[in-house]
Design a protein around this motif. Sequence first.
Motif, PDB file in Angstrom:
ATOM      1  N   ARG A  29       0.934  -1.178   0.076  1.00  0.00           N
ATOM      2  CA  ARG A  29      -0.168   0.199   0.176  1.00  0.00           C
ATOM      3  C   ARG A  29       0.785   1.271  -0.037  1.00  0.00           C
ATOM      4  O   ARG A  29       2.182   1.262   0.554  1.00  0.00           O
ATOM      5  CB  ARG A  29      -0.944   0.100   1.238  1.00  0.00           C
ATOM      6  CG  ARG A  29      -1.788  -1.053   1.274  1.00  0.00           C
ATOM      7  CD  ARG A  29      -3.209  -0.750   2.095  1.00  0.00           C
ATOM      8  NE  ARG A  29      -2.659  -0.226   3.507  1.00  0.00           N
ATOM      9  CZ  ARG A  29      -2.535  -0.886   4.701  1.00  0.00           C
ATOM     10  NH1 ARG A  29      -2.967  -2.401   4.592  1.00  0.00           N
ATOM     11  NH2 ARG A  29      -2.051  -0.468   5.713  1.00  0.00           N
ATOM     12  N   PRO A  30       0.369   2.409  -0.521  1.00  0.00           N
ATOM     13  CA  PRO A  30       1.410   3.591  -0.528  1.00  0.00           C
ATOM     14  C   PRO A  30       1.409   4.005   0.850  1.00  0.00           C
ATOM     15  O   PRO A  30       2.667   4.815   1.009  1.00  0.00           O
ATOM     16  CB  PRO A  30       0.239   4.635  -1.403  1.00  0.00           C
ATOM     17  CG  PRO A  30      -0.674   3.725  -2.093  1.00  0.00           C
ATOM     18  CD  PRO A  30      -0.897   2.462  -1.538  1.00  0.00           C
ATOM     19  N   ALA A  35       5.697   4.904   4.932  1.00  0.00           N
ATOM     20  CA  ALA A  35       6.277   4.919   6.286  1.00  0.00           C
ATOM     21  C   ALA A  35       7.755   3.987   6.193  1.00  0.00           C
ATOM     22  O   ALA A  35       8.513   4.439   7.027  1.00  0.00           O
ATOM     23  CB  ALA A  35       5.396   3.899   7.323  1.00  0.00           C
ATOM     24  N   LEU A  36       7.823   3.394   5.099  1.00  0.00           N
ATOM     25  CA  LEU A  36       9.287   2.670   4.838  1.00  0.00           C
ATOM     26  C   LEU A  36      10.204   3.657   4.835  1.00  0.00           C
ATOM     27  O   LEU A  36      11.148   3.775   5.431  1.00  0.00           O
ATOM     28  CB  LEU A  36       9.329   1.522   4.123  1.00  0.00           C
ATOM     29  CG  LEU A  36       8.660   0.389   4.502  1.00  0.00           C
ATOM     30  CD1 LEU A  36       8.328  -0.515   2.912  1.00  0.00           C
ATOM     31  CD2 LEU A  36       9.429  -0.384   5.292  1.00  0.00           C
ATOM     32  N   MET A  37       9.858   4.553   3.714  1.00  0.00           N
ATOM     33  CA  MET A  37      10.680   5.645   3.427  1.00  0.00           C
ATOM     34  C   MET A  37      11.148   6.676   4.512  1.00  0.00           C
ATOM     35  O   MET A  37      12.085   7.294   4.637  1.00  0.00           O
ATOM     36  CB  MET A  37      10.244   6.491   2.160  1.00  0.00           C
ATOM     37  CG  MET A  37      10.245   5.610   0.719  1.00  0.00           C
ATOM     38  SD  MET A  37      11.813   4.279   0.578  1.00  0.00           S
ATOM     39  CE  MET A  37      13.003   5.568   0.325  1.00  0.00           C
ATOM     40  N   ALA A  65      -0.009  -4.880   3.493  1.00  0.00           N
ATOM     41  CA  ALA A  65       0.667  -4.246   4.661  1.00  0.00           C
ATOM     42  C   ALA A  65       2.172  -5.116   4.738  1.00  0.00           C
ATOM     43  O   ALA A  65       2.343  -6.108   4.236  1.00  0.00           O
ATOM     44  CB  ALA A  65       0.120  -4.735   5.779  1.00  0.00           C
ATOM     45  N   VAL A  66       3.184  -4.144   5.083  1.00  0.00           N
ATOM     46  CA  VAL A  66       4.452  -4.674   5.151  1.00  0.00           C
ATOM     47  C   VAL A  66       4.542  -5.860   6.353  1.00  0.00           C
ATOM     48  O   VAL A  66       4.190  -5.602   7.611  1.00  0.00           O
ATOM     49  CB  VAL A  66       5.502  -3.545   5.665  1.00  0.00           C
ATOM     50  CG1 VAL A  66       6.683  -4.226   5.858  1.00  0.00           C
ATOM     51  CG2 VAL A  66       5.474  -2.535   4.574  1.00  0.00           C
ATOM     52  N   THR A  67       5.066  -7.102   6.186  1.00  0.00           N
ATOM     53  CA  THR A  67       5.106  -8.145   7.049  1.00  0.00           C
ATOM     54  C   THR A  67       6.315  -8.354   7.291  1.00  0.00           C
ATOM     55  O   THR A  67       6.957  -9.056   8.291  1.00  0.00           O
ATOM     56  CB  THR A  67       4.463  -9.297   6.447  1.00  0.00           C
ATOM     57  OG1 THR A  67       4.921  -9.661   4.912  1.00  0.00           O
ATOM     58  CG2 THR A  67       2.818  -9.097   6.154  1.00  0.00           C
ATOM     59  N   LYS A  68       7.434  -8.149   6.412  1.00  0.00           N
ATOM     60  CA  LYS A  68       8.856  -8.321   6.642  1.00  0.00           C
ATOM     61  C   LYS A  68       9.615  -7.210   6.194  1.00  0.00           C
ATOM     62  O   LYS A  68       9.549  -6.506   5.248  1.00  0.00           O
ATOM     63  CB  LYS A  68       9.235  -9.545   5.671  1.00  0.00           C
ATOM     64  CG  LYS A  68      10.741  -9.759   5.655  1.00  0.00           C
ATOM     65  CD  LYS A  68      11.098 -10.699   4.681  1.00  0.00           C
ATOM     66  CE  LYS A  68      12.707 -10.942   4.629  1.00  0.00           C
ATOM     67  NZ  LYS A  68      13.237 -11.785   3.641  1.00  0.00           N
ATOM     68  N   LEU A  69      10.873  -6.970   7.306  1.00  0.00           N
ATOM     69  CA  LEU A  69      11.595  -5.932   7.094  1.00  0.00           C
ATOM     70  C   LEU A  69      13.054  -6.461   7.635  1.00  0.00           C
ATOM     71  O   LEU A  69      13.226  -6.873   8.415  1.00  0.00           O
ATOM     72  CB  LEU A  69      11.334  -4.540   7.702  1.00  0.00           C
ATOM     73  CG  LEU A  69      12.254  -3.455   7.649  1.00  0.00           C
ATOM     74  CD1 LEU A  69      12.696  -3.177   6.054  1.00  0.00           C
ATOM     75  CD2 LEU A  69      12.047  -2.171   8.526  1.00  0.00           C
ATOM     76  N   GLU A  88       5.040   2.340  13.363  1.00  0.00           N
ATOM     77  CA  GLU A  88       3.760   2.354  12.813  1.00  0.00           C
ATOM     78  C   GLU A  88       3.502   1.253  11.688  1.00  0.00           C
ATOM     79  O   GLU A  88       2.361   0.850  11.138  1.00  0.00           O
ATOM     80  CB  GLU A  88       3.716   3.537  12.005  1.00  0.00           C
ATOM     81  CG  GLU A  88       3.891   4.775  12.834  1.00  0.00           C
ATOM     82  CD  GLU A  88       4.242   5.718  11.911  1.00  0.00           C
ATOM     83  OE1 GLU A  88       3.784   5.885  10.388  1.00  0.00           O
ATOM     84  OE2 GLU A  88       4.459   7.140  12.322  1.00  0.00           O
ATOM     85  N   LEU A  89       4.556   0.033  11.892  1.00  0.00           N
ATOM     86  CA  LEU A  89       4.340  -0.948  10.858  1.00  0.00           C
ATOM     87  C   LEU A  89       3.744  -2.128  11.672  1.00  0.00           C
ATOM     88  O   LEU A  89       4.424  -3.059  11.950  1.00  0.00           O
ATOM     89  CB  LEU A  89       5.640  -1.454  10.037  1.00  0.00           C
ATOM     90  CG  LEU A  89       6.212  -0.429   9.174  1.00  0.00           C
ATOM     91  CD1 LEU A  89       7.687  -0.593   8.969  1.00  0.00           C
ATOM     92  CD2 LEU A  89       5.443  -0.062   8.017  1.00  0.00           C
TER      93      LEU A  89
END
Length: 792
Positions: A29-30, A35-37, A65-69, A88-89
């Motif tokens: 999602r945008p 949030a990542l950047m 949604a981000v599930t892995k970083l 926030e993730l």
Amino acid sequence: MPPSCLRLHFLSLLLFTSSFLMINALTCRPDQIQALMKFKNEFESAGCNRSDYLNGVQCDDATGAVTKLQLPTGCFTGILKPNSSLFELHHLRYLNLSHNNFASSSLPSEFSNLNRLEVLSLASSSFTGQIPSSFSKLISLTHLNLSHNELTGSFPFLRTLTNLSVLDLSDNQFLGAIPFDLLLTMPFLSHLNLRKNHLNGHIEVPNSSSRLVYLSLGENQFEGHILKPISNLINLEYLELSSLNISYPVDLRIFSSLKALLILDISKNRLLPAGLSSGSDIPPSLESLVLSGCDILEFPNMLKTLQNLHHLDISNNRIKGKVPEWLWKFPRLSIVSLVNNSFTGLEGSSEVLLNSSVQLVDIAYNSMTGEFPVPPTNIIYLSAWNNSFTGNIPLQVCNRSSLRVLDLSYNNFTGPIPQCLSNLKIVNLRKNSLDGSIPDEFHSGALTQTLDVGFNRLTGKLPRSLLNCSFLRFLSVDNNIIEDTFPFWLKALPNLKVFTLRSNRFFGQLSPPDQGPLAFPELHILELSDNRFTGSLPTNYFVNWKASSVKINEDGSIYMGDYKNAYYSYVDTLDLQYKGLFMEQGNVLTSYSTIDFSGNKLEGHIPESIGLLKALIALNLSNNAFIGHIPLSLASVSELESLDLSRNQLSGSIPRELGSLSFLAYVSVAHNQLTGEIPQGPQFSGQAETSFEGNEGLCGLPLQGNCLSPPTQQPMEEDKEEEEGVLNWKAVVIGYGPGFLFGLLIAHVIASYKTKWFVKIVGPDNHKEVDPVSLFMSLDSRCDSFNNKRVM
């Protein structure tokens, strides 16, 4: 490698370093990308670009949604703040921030916002302080790695983390007793690493059966008898108990109940001799046994029963006599370290090793004599430095296509150097009695990275085929009888960092034919003392000297040479003459950058460009014929600690500006034509009188007596000449640009060159090199095997 050790390695690999997936804009999602950047922009992130960063991101196909970083190593530098966008993730299930620099951040309690996390790795990231109690809310965690930080306190947060299967808290500063009653009743815990903390107390093992297969507790401060309870953990396959700091000797027979045990490391503990004499009570399944530094006096006969042995380390003991012939007949033996004992040789004929399955052998720092045995067929690493072997180097080393490291330094070998060096990565034949010339047989694509043949009786010239060694980083030919001109042609080697020529018969000019700067693209060390070099050095001589980024180890040391693969690590080391004394350096550190052109016939002015070498700590230009003033640019070399300009023809006064060099501890300008008062201050007044003798015009402390009149002013013409020289030098610097700031050069390489190495247990394919990243994981750091002791 033992299968179980391999399983543990790959378990950690799969859970903590699963492969990167390029982020797909269609699945994320945008708001999640934003949030990542935003998280990336919270840190200094020159270590990774946008692509590198997003390669470690994975989003849920359905929700976006981000599930892995997973951050790339060395990507971030800065403080992780409680209001970070990371928190926030909320849908993260896998988070790996390991091997970044979070600048001594404390762990924010806001990690509890990520309550869906199953895998959390924050290893080697400079976190400090206590673990927040809010970590107890991460009840979905199955894998937690907080190793190699500076975390303190105890473990109350663990009580709710009942789903953990892997827990690594090693290399921290945790205190107190281990809550084994809690940990060993966790239904899924199989991997526990608490090594290298400040843990103490007793160990109690509950009656319930534990699923634990991996246990590492070494380098703590336990009290009482802890081994008996551990022997009840009958499912253990890996047990590391080095440096337990207990007061009683360890009886290896206490582990007889551990029938599944494959790897045992009990190094740096005192062993009961009775447990070493018979192997009937030792688990016969053992594949790796580390007994380094256990004060063993006789070869352990109990090893005879361990026919599955793959790796044996009995280094750093006091074992005498000969190595028994039966050891080399074990069918699966691959790695053997006998370093730093009192062995006098190997039982059997010269072919005792020929049919052995062993691939890595280190018998260094013993008292072995006689001819060197024929090496094993599949040998990869062969080290026998610091013994007393005689005769020729076996020609069979040329028939061992797998051989990559050959270190036979500090022996009494005679005869020629074998004509097959191109296939070897590391060749160290230093300090023998070898004769002839260096073989001119380096073919195109040669693998050679280190070639050290110093302190022999070699003649002839440097082989021009060295130009085929594009990987060459370390070249030492010092203390031989080589007669040649300076090899300007070596500047074509893109990786050459260390080059020592000391005490040979090199002759001719040191300035390039075009009289420009001496330009080697990656040179860190150049040692030219005690030859027959002549001529002068242009003022821009050091302008193009530079050094690439250097490797900083976990202890903060910066090593010059570092060669790693899945089998071994090898660090090039030298000894230095520093502050007028010979000093043994354990490793070649770039912080010990020195220049030594002493003992030649160089003349003319000392190049002003010496002031560009900001990392220089020692400069030795003694015993030449330099004239003119001591360069004012030396005052810019702020790290300088040792300065030797003695026995030249320098004139004028000692620049007062050198008093600003706060680290300057050794100065010698003896036997020149210097005049005026010696600058006052701790840098000069604390020197010996001999540092200034032989200069009839010098006066003031530490020389006897005081100056009878104020220091003589330099004649106006002399001042004008000096000023013009400085102005001309400034123009040279501007012309060549600011990018070439320093070169790292080194001092005297004396008669002791040593190596430090340690072996990593490897994969099942014993004939192929393996990617070290796939095998070296923080969750299994004690599959590291042995580290030899240096000669002191």
